[in-house]
Design an enzyme around this catalytic site. Structure first.
Site, PDB file in Angstrom:
ATOM      1  N   HIS A   1       2.718  -4.075   6.747  1.00  0.00           N
ATOM      2  CA  HIS A   1       1.777  -2.867   6.423  1.00  0.00           C
ATOM      3  C   HIS A   1       1.735  -2.091   7.725  1.00  0.00           C
ATOM      4  O   HIS A   1       2.488  -2.498   8.719  1.00  0.00           O
ATOM      5  CB  HIS A   1       0.186  -3.674   6.201  1.00  0.00           C
ATOM      6  CG  HIS A   1       0.218  -4.222   4.995  1.00  0.00           C
ATOM      7  ND1 HIS A   1      -0.478  -3.908   3.973  1.00  0.00           N
ATOM      8  CD2 HIS A   1       0.374  -5.609   4.630  1.00  0.00           C
ATOM      9  CE1 HIS A   1      -0.594  -4.722   2.584  1.00  0.00           C
ATOM     10  NE2 HIS A   1       0.120  -5.735   3.152  1.00  0.00           N
TER      11      HIS A   1
ATOM     12  N   GLU B   1       1.713   3.494   2.888  1.00  0.00           N
ATOM     13  CA  GLU B   1       2.244   2.499   4.006  1.00  0.00           C
ATOM     14  C   GLU B   1       3.788   2.320   3.888  1.00  0.00           C
ATOM     15  O   GLU B   1       4.347   1.305   4.039  1.00  0.00           O
ATOM     16  CB  GLU B   1       1.401   1.341   4.295  1.00  0.00           C
ATOM     17  CG  GLU B   1       0.086   1.371   4.594  1.00  0.00           C
ATOM     18  CD  GLU B   1      -0.948   0.296   4.452  1.00  0.00           C
ATOM     19  OE1 GLU B   1      -0.055  -0.950   4.760  1.00  0.00           O
ATOM     20  OE2 GLU B   1      -2.217   0.376   4.756  1.00  0.00           O
TER      21      GLU B   1
ATOM     22  N   GLU C   1       0.788  -5.615  10.674  1.00  0.00           N
ATOM     23  CA  GLU C   1       0.461  -4.025  10.801  1.00  0.00           C
ATOM     24  C   GLU C   1       1.427  -3.388  11.974  1.00  0.00           C
ATOM     25  O   GLU C   1       1.244  -3.485  13.075  1.00  0.00           O
ATOM     26  CB  GLU C   1      -1.142  -3.832  11.172  1.00  0.00           C
ATOM     27  CG  GLU C   1      -1.993  -4.753  10.041  1.00  0.00           C
ATOM     28  CD  GLU C   1      -2.248  -3.838   8.884  1.00  0.00           C
ATOM     29  OE1 GLU C   1      -1.588  -2.953   8.605  1.00  0.00           O
ATOM     30  OE2 GLU C   1      -2.970  -4.261   8.180  1.00  0.00           O
TER      31      GLU C   1
ATOM     32  N   HIS D   1       0.681  -1.240  -0.031  1.00  0.00           N
ATOM     33  CA  HIS D   1      -0.113  -0.025  -0.013  1.00  0.00           C
ATOM     34  C   HIS D   1       0.921   1.262   0.044  1.00  0.00           C
ATOM     35  O   HIS D   1       1.814   1.449   0.826  1.00  0.00           O
ATOM     36  CB  HIS D   1      -0.959  -0.024   1.357  1.00  0.00           C
ATOM     37  CG  HIS D   1      -2.030  -1.049   1.102  1.00  0.00           C
ATOM     38  ND1 HIS D   1      -2.549  -1.579   2.199  1.00  0.00           N
ATOM     39  CD2 HIS D   1      -2.815  -1.576   0.062  1.00  0.00           C
ATOM     40  CE1 HIS D   1      -3.680  -2.544   1.864  1.00  0.00           C
ATOM     41  NE2 HIS D   1      -3.587  -2.325   0.400  1.00  0.00           N
TER      42      HIS D   1
END
Length: 395
Positions: free
Chosen positions: A306, A165, A365, A162
């Site tokens: 991420h 990110e 994450e 992404h």
């Protein structure tokens, strides 16, 4: 650093002279037959570079070697044409310098150009890195994979699926540089010796899956049709901080054939800054390249980095192998991140990887806050992630 073979030399003698593990020297010279060296043949020594020194009154090779804390033999190897007995004042000699600190700066806006430059510098200094292109982005930028190590167990990491990110890329690169330093300096990381990992694990790393999107978020739109289309998709706004997609407005982590139709039904039905899964699975060159890489290398485990939330997603449709639980529990222990088995989300790289390969896959994450996370969080995020990097190799 390049040296030239002398009569009687061996790669083993170079390992002793420069205090570099022999496997790193062998792997830095893949076209060299270790048992058939030729006089004058160039040999690359990893983890060293040469600095120039101007001979001063009273200097000798012994004095220079003593002052620089290197062996006389290393000085002789770096200066094959110099006569150590007849040094002249002002004569320039090469002095081998062991690199003991990081050569990259990850604490900056880390776009695809910075990454390419850093990968080139690291490959020059540590030629046992294997670097290759696994494909190209929509805009033609190379998608670079690096491999480190010789183990049968292939562990894969990737970052920047992404666009906003992108901090995941310099986080990965910080560890890569630290790992290379530890290998060439015979040092530990958090009390663990690194050379056994090099022998047992092959790291496959794609630091930036989405270079077009990262460059868009950091630098704004390019002055071409790609930039014009991105502006249109972004409703004319030049603020791309919320952009997750690739340059065509396709969310690369919603592109995989793992319940893709469910995502397509509830997500945007046309190109958007985020969440549009494409008109069908695997339409984008970036997502295709990552799928082909997984098929080629048969990862023993896969970690997709991420941001944000400080959680680790580790399951998919009850298809993950039993050992995934033990692995994620160790990841949680060393990072403080919360393990989450299932979430109502599909078509991600982790989902597809677990579904098709039935091996442990994880979406990690990093950090807390609003994407893109500020670079001033870098050190805190890195310290929590460091344990995950290590655990992925020993679990």
């Amino acid at each position: 650093m390049d040296i030239q073979v002398r009569r009687g030399d061996s790669l083993w003698s170079y390992a002793n002279t420069f205090n570099i593990p022999l496997p790193l020297i062998i792997d830095s010279n893949p076209s060299v037959n270790p048992s058939a060296l030729s006089i004058g043949q160039p040999i690359q020594i990893p983890g060293y570079w040469l600095s120039e020194y101007s001979v001063q009154p009273g200097d000798s090779f012994y004095a220079i070697a003593t002052r620089e804390r290197i062996s006389i033999d290393s000085l002789l190897l770096a200066n094959p044409d110099a006569n150590p007995i007849t040094l002249q004042i002002g004569q320039v000699v090469n002095v081998p310098q062991r690199v003991t600190t990081s050569i990259i700066n990850p604490r900056q806006n880390y776009d695809s150009i910075v990454l390419a430059n850093d990968l080139e510098e690291l490959a020059d200094l540590y030629p046992f890195i294997r670097r290759r292109s696994i494909g190209n982005s929509v805009m033609g930028k190379e998608l670079i994979e690096i491999q480190i190590g010789n183990g049968e167990k292939v562990v894969h990491w990737n970052g920047s699926f992404h666009a906003n990110e992108w901090i995941t890329t310099p986080i990965i690169m910080e560890f890569v540089n630290s790992y290379l330093l530890a290998l060439t300096n015979n040092e530990n990381i958090r009390g663990r010796t690194m050379l056994p990992f090099y022998d047992q694990v092959t790291l496959s790393i794609v630091p930036m899956v989405n270079p077009d999107g990262v460059d868009l978020v950091i630098n704004g739109p390019s002055e071409d049709t790609y930039g014009e289309e991105a502006l249109r998709i972004n409703n004319g706004s030049t603020d791309f901080s919320g952009w997750k997609a690739n340059i065509r407005g396709v969310d690369l982590n919603n592109q995989y054939p793992a319940n893709w139709a469910i995502e397509a039904e509830r997500k945007p039905d046309q190109p958007a800054p985020r969440d549009f899964p494409g008109y069908q699975p695997l339409t984008e060159p970036e997502s295709v390249a990552m799928a082909e890489l997984a098929g080629e290398l048969s990862f023993e485990k896969m970690l997709a980095f991420h941001t944000q939330g400080e959680v680790i997603y580790w399951g998919y449709e009850n298809l993950e192998p039993p050992r995934s639980r033990a692995i994620v529990n160790e990841f949680s222990r060393v990072s403080g991140y919360d393990p989450i088995r299932y979430v109502y989300s599909y078509a991600g790289y982790k989902d597809w990887f677990i579904q098709d390969f039935r091996e442990p896959g994880f979406t990690v994450e990093l950090g807390q806050g609003i994407n893109p996370l500020p670079i001033n969080q870098f050190d805190e995020i890195y310290q929590k992630t460091l344990g995950i990097f290590l655990a992925s190799m020993y679990m």
